[in-house]
Structure formats: structure tokens, C-alpha cells
Scaffold this motif. Structure first.
Motif, mmCIF file in Angstrom:
data_model
loop_
_atom_site.group_PDB
_atom_site.id
_atom_site.type_symbol
_atom_site.label_atom_id
_atom_site.label_comp_id
_atom_site.label_asym_id
_atom_site.label_seq_id
_atom_site.Cartn_x
_atom_site.Cartn_y
_atom_site.Cartn_z
ATOM 1 N N GLY A 196 3.933 3.849 -51.325
ATOM 2 C CA GLY A 196 4.516 3.421 -50.059
ATOM 3 C C GLY A 196 4.383 4.480 -48.982
ATOM 4 O O GLY A 196 4.030 4.177 -47.838
ATOM 5 N N SER A 197 4.647 5.722 -49.344
ATOM 6 C CA SER A 197 4.536 6.818 -48.372
ATOM 7 C C SER A 197 3.092 7.006 -47.920
ATOM 8 O O SER A 197 2.815 7.229 -46.734
ATOM 9 C CB SER A 197 5.077 8.115 -48.982
ATOM 10 O OG SER A 197 6.444 7.996 -49.283
ATOM 11 N N GLU A 198 2.165 6.909 -48.858
ATOM 12 C CA GLU A 198 0.759 7.068 -48.492
ATOM 13 C C GLU A 198 0.276 5.903 -47.635
ATOM 14 O O GLU A 198 -0.559 6.080 -46.740
ATOM 15 C CB GLU A 198 -0.101 7.208 -49.748
ATOM 16 C CG GLU A 198 0.152 8.507 -50.495
ATOM 17 C CD GLU A 198 -0.942 8.816 -51.504
ATOM 18 O OE1 GLU A 198 -2.007 8.177 -51.459
ATOM 19 O OE2 GLU A 198 -0.719 9.702 -52.342
ATOM 20 N N LEU A 199 0.807 4.720 -47.898
ATOM 21 C CA LEU A 199 0.446 3.573 -47.070
ATOM 22 C C LEU A 199 0.946 3.781 -45.638
ATOM 23 O O LEU A 199 0.209 3.531 -44.670
ATOM 24 C CB LEU A 199 1.047 2.301 -47.664
ATOM 25 C CG LEU A 199 0.695 0.978 -46.970
ATOM 26 C CD1 LEU A 199 -0.802 0.737 -47.000
ATOM 27 C CD2 LEU A 199 1.433 -0.177 -47.640
ATOM 28 N N ARG A 200 2.173 4.248 -45.485
ATOM 29 C CA ARG A 200 2.707 4.528 -44.144
ATOM 30 C C ARG A 200 1.914 5.635 -43.463
ATOM 31 O O ARG A 200 1.642 5.565 -42.259
ATOM 32 C CB ARG A 200 4.188 4.900 -44.229
ATOM 33 C CG ARG A 200 5.106 3.728 -44.550
ATOM 34 C CD ARG A 200 6.565 4.103 -44.362
ATOM 35 N NE ARG A 200 6.983 5.107 -45.331
ATOM 36 C CZ ARG A 200 7.447 4.829 -46.545
ATOM 37 N NH1 ARG A 200 7.539 3.559 -46.939
ATOM 38 N NH2 ARG A 200 7.822 5.782 -47.352
ATOM 39 N N ALA A 201 1.525 6.637 -44.234
ATOM 40 C CA ALA A 201 0.723 7.721 -43.654
ATOM 41 C C ALA A 201 -0.629 7.211 -43.175
ATOM 42 O O ALA A 201 -1.159 7.673 -42.158
ATOM 43 C CB ALA A 201 0.533 8.836 -44.684
ATOM 44 N N TRP A 203 -1.157 4.218 -41.942
ATOM 45 C CA TRP A 203 -0.930 3.529 -40.685
ATOM 46 C C TRP A 203 -0.725 4.530 -39.547
ATOM 47 O O TRP A 203 -1.202 4.328 -38.420
ATOM 48 C CB TRP A 203 0.273 2.605 -40.805
ATOM 49 C CG TRP A 203 0.659 1.952 -39.507
ATOM 50 C CD1 TRP A 203 1.852 2.046 -38.857
ATOM 51 C CD2 TRP A 203 -0.161 1.088 -38.705
ATOM 52 N NE1 TRP A 203 1.830 1.308 -37.698
ATOM 53 C CE2 TRP A 203 0.608 0.710 -37.582
ATOM 54 C CE3 TRP A 203 -1.458 0.615 -38.831
ATOM 55 C CZ2 TRP A 203 0.107 -0.123 -36.587
ATOM 56 C CZ3 TRP A 203 -1.964 -0.226 -37.844
ATOM 57 C CH2 TRP A 203 -1.186 -0.586 -36.735
ATOM 58 N N VAL A 204 -0.033 5.641 -39.835
ATOM 59 C CA VAL A 204 0.143 6.687 -38.825
ATOM 60 C C VAL A 204 -1.215 7.243 -38.406
ATOM 61 O O VAL A 204 -1.490 7.443 -37.208
ATOM 62 C CB VAL A 204 1.051 7.809 -39.359
ATOM 63 C CG1 VAL A 204 1.041 9.006 -38.414
ATOM 64 C CG2 VAL A 204 2.475 7.299 -39.554
ATOM 65 N N ARG A 207 -3.067 4.783 -36.142
ATOM 66 C CA ARG A 207 -2.571 4.760 -34.763
ATOM 67 C C ARG A 207 -3.046 5.965 -33.962
ATOM 68 O O ARG A 207 -3.003 5.938 -32.724
ATOM 69 C CB ARG A 207 -1.042 4.696 -34.772
ATOM 70 C CG ARG A 207 -0.491 3.374 -35.294
ATOM 71 C CD ARG A 207 1.008 3.437 -35.480
ATOM 72 N NE ARG A 207 1.692 3.787 -34.241
ATOM 73 C CZ ARG A 207 2.988 4.086 -34.169
ATOM 74 N NH1 ARG A 207 3.734 4.083 -35.281
ATOM 75 N NH2 ARG A 207 3.541 4.373 -33.011
ATOM 76 N N ARG A 333 -7.620 4.149 -46.443
ATOM 77 C CA ARG A 333 -6.458 3.458 -45.884
ATOM 78 C C ARG A 333 -6.745 2.951 -44.474
ATOM 79 O O ARG A 333 -6.424 1.816 -44.133
ATOM 80 C CB ARG A 333 -5.251 4.398 -45.873
ATOM 81 C CG ARG A 333 -4.585 4.561 -47.228
ATOM 82 C CD ARG A 333 -3.611 5.719 -47.242
ATOM 83 N NE ARG A 333 -4.309 7.009 -47.261
ATOM 84 C CZ ARG A 333 -3.705 8.182 -47.185
ATOM 85 N NH1 ARG A 333 -2.387 8.243 -47.081
ATOM 86 N NH2 ARG A 333 -4.409 9.303 -47.230
#
Length: 400
Positions: A196-201, A203-204, A207, A333
Motif C-alpha cells: 500500500g505504501s509503495e502504491l501511494r509512493a 502515485w506521488v 504527480r 508503478r
């Protein structure tokens, strides 16, 4: 070329041809004894895992060696196709079994796609990466042209089961070839974050690149319009351009344009690659307009050829640019968001085309799609990052 690049090109070529056999084989197998609803169920069973699993597949592409993920994807697809062949040869078509195997294939595609992009970036030096992407594009274009015809021929000659077994064998050949590809291991950190953390990273990181997001959204409009065109184009060809043979002519001319485009991509002196991508993708407005206005067959075929030539040019340029601009440790990702938009937008276009045409006629949706496609893709030229000149970008004629 180095042995690693040869293995990569050979393995991906096997996989491209195998992938091109699957839709025609499944379609012919199901429609012979099933219904349209059965075919829709099997095709949806393959598409749904692709869309749902892509974000997780992007994390896997960055977390594990790309060669291993692609290898596993090929082996799973090989097993699924061999299983499909066994089901089809065993007797009457069993839709639940075919749907389950199609879902397994879709899941393998989802995990293989981001890792294949990362594998190219890791295995191929910057100096020849565009040319390698172009050659991969040529193989994919030829596969799109020859694959359905080959699958149809095998199905008619010996049956759909044997076509699936052939497909499985090609995936095995791809896996065996890629087994010898050597790439540097992915960077390791002292403690890995969770998925989950790597997925959010991821997306960051996505962006952080406005040029990437703008292009991905524009490509989503392109794929949506392509879904409309692939649904309404054949109907218009049958009604106004001379029958089913007219659509065959348009499709074959377009495929020729695609192959020529990917061949030319590494040879055109494009100093601003993303400008080339934007202009090339906006060319799809031409066939959308031609079909909407029901222009003569020759004009429509030329318009479709120009659009597909643009697709051939933009694909290697786009792949090379994101492999160059996105850090390798986050490429899987970030790239998965690109694939996700593409996978989701085109089926949406396919789904809404007929209902829209029933309400408004065929011309209005195609003309609106033409305007939106041109506007969305050309508007990215407003971003300064898109107009950056690549000082190292030169036409390349020799791949060593």
C-alpha cells in the motif's frame, strides 16, 4: 546487437505473436457453439483482472527483478493457453472453464505489462533504446496483422484447441528465451514499505511529472475514440462504403501504416519526442472525421492509414521517453497508470458507441470524438516540459 538485446527482441516477438492469437481463437471457439452473451462473459473475464490488478502489478515491477516477473507472466499465460487447448479438445465448449482460464490470462497480462517496460529500460542502453522499442513495435504490428489470420487458419484447419496449444507453445518459447536475459537487480532499501505504501509512493511520483499525466489523459481520450471508431467504423463501411470488404481494405491499409510508422520512428529526426507523440496521436481525428462524413473509401482508407502511421510513430517515442524520464525504481508503478487508462478507456468506447449512435446517429459521436482527440492531444503542447529538446536525439540507422 548484444546477446541480451537479441534475447529480449526474440522473446517479446514470441509473446506478441502468441498474444495476437488469443482473441481470434477464443472468439471462434465460443461463437461456434455458444452465444454472444457467452463470448462477452469470456472476454470480460480476461479484461477485468487486467484493470483491477494493474496498480499492484506496477508495485511488483518495481519491487522484484523485471525479468522474473515477465518470465512468470509468460509461463502462467502458457499454462492458461495449454489448459484452454485441453478444454477445447476434450469435448463441448465449457464456458465457465474458458472464463476461468481467460481470467488467469488477464491477471498474467496485468503483471507482465509494467515489468516488460521496466525490463527494456533495465536491459537496453539509452543510446539504442528507441531503436529497440521501434523493433518491438514492428514485431507487435506484424503480429496484429498476421496473428488473427493465422489463428483463423489454424482454427478452420484443425480446430480452436490446437490453436490454443500453439499459443501456449509460443509463450513457452518466449519464457525460454527471456530466461537468458540479464539485468541489474532493482535497488534495495534497508526496509521495504508495504504494498500500500509503495502504491501511494508511485502515485506521488506520477504527480511529479505533469507532462506524463497530461499525455496519459490525452491518450485516454484517444483510446475512448478508438473504441467508438472500431465499433461504428465497420457499420458505416458496410452501409455506405461498399460492404464488409470495404472495412477489410481500411483495416489492412491501416495495419500497413502502423508497421511503417513503427519502422520509421527510430529514423525520423524528431528532436522534441513528446511533440511528435502529441501530433501523431492527434492524427486519429482524420479517420473519425472521414467515417462521420462518409467520405469515399479511398479517402477514408488514406485517413485511417495516416492515423495508424501516427500510432506506429508515437508508440516507440512514448515508451522511450517515459523510460528515459521516469526513474527506473518507480517506472513500473508510474507506467501502470498509463496502461490502466488505456485498458479502461477503450472498452468504455466500445460499450457506449452503439447506444450513442442509436440516439444521435453515427456522425455526431465520431465528430465529437475527432474534436476531443485533436484538442486533448495537441493541448499538451502548452506544457514547457513537452517542448523540451532532447540534445542527444538523432535519427539512428544502425543498432549495434
Amino acid at each position: 546487437m548484444t546477446p541480451t538485446i537479441w534475447r529480449l527482441l526474440t522473446g517479446r516477438t514470441f509473446a506478441s505473436f502468441a498474444s495476437a492469437l488469443v482473441p481470434t481463437t477464443l472468439t471462434l471457439a465460443v461463437v461456434r457453439t455458444g452465444s454472444a452473451a457467452d463470448l462477452g462473459l469470456v472476454l470480460a473475464a480476461e479484461m477485468l483482472p487486467m484493470v483491477l490488478l494493474l496498480p499492484l502489478a506496477g508495485v511488483a515491477a518495481d519491487r522484484y527483478p523485471a525479468r522474473r516477473v515477465v518470465l512468470a507472466s509468460d509461463l502462467v499465460r502458457a499454462a492458461a493457453q495449454l489448459g484452454t487447448g485441453a478444454v477445447l479438445l476434450a469435448g463441448p465448449v465449457r464456458i465457465p472453464a474458458l472464463a476461468a482460464l481467460a481470467a488467469l490470462t488477464g491477471a498474467a497480462v496485468a503483471f507482465g505489462n509494467p515489468s516488460a517496460r521496466t525490463l527494456v529500460a533495465a536491459a537496453v542502453p539509452d543510446a539504442v533504446r528507441l531503436r529497440v522499442n521501434a523493433r518491438l513495435g514492428v514485431a507487435g504490428g506484424i503480429a496484429q496483422l498476421a496473428g488473427p489470420a493465422a489463428a483463423g487458419g489454424v482454427v478452420l484447419a484443425v480446430g480452436a484447441g490446437w490453436s490454443s496449444l500453439l499459443t501456449g507453445a509460443l509463450f513457452v518459447c518466449s519464457a525460454l528465451t527471456l530466461g537468458g536475459v540479464r539485468t541489474p537487480p532493482p535497488p534495495r532499501t534497508a526496509a521495504r514499505a508495504g504494498f500500500g505504501s509503495e502504491l501511494r509512493a508511485g502515485w506521488v511520483e506520477t504527480r511529479r511529472h505533469p507532462w506524463f499525466l497530461a499525455n496519459v489523459l490525452a491518450h485516454g481520450v484517444w483510446h475512448l475514440a478508438a473504441g467508438l471508431l472500431l465499433t461504428l467504423g465497420p457499420l458505416i463501411a458496410v452501409e455506405s462504403l461498399g460492404g464488409a470488404g470495404a472495412w477489410v481494405v481500411v483495416a489492412q491499409v491501416g495495419t500497413t501504416g502502423l508497421v511503417v510508422g513503427v519502422w520509421a520512428a527510430g529514423r525520423l529526426p524528431v528532436r522534441r519526442p513528446l511533440v511528435g507523440v502529441a501530433v501523431a496521436s492527434s492524427l486519429q481525428a482524420l479517420p473519425l472525421t472521414a467515417f462521420a462524413l462518409r467520405l469515399p473509401l479511398a479517402v477514408t482508407a488514406v485517413a485511417f492509414c495516416a492515423a495508424m502511421f501516427g500510432v506506429g510513430v508515437l508508440s516507440p517515442l512514448w515508451e522511450t521517453e517515459i523510460q528515459r524520464r521516469i526513474p527506473l525504481e518507480t517506472l513500473g508503478r508510474v507506467g501502470s497508470f498509463d496502461t490502466l487508462i488505456s485498458f479502461a478507456a477503450r472498452p468504455l468506447g466500445l460499450a457506449v458507441a452503439a447506444p450513442l449512435a442509436a440516439v444521435t446517429g453515427t456522425a455526431a459521436p465520431l465528430l465529437v470524438a475527432a474534436v476531443l482527440t485533436a484538442a486533448a492531444n495537441l493541448s499538451v503542447l502548452l506544457l514547457a516540459d513537452v517542448r523540451v529538446v532532447d540534445p542527444e536525439r538523432k535519427p539512428s540507422f544502425v543498432l549495434r
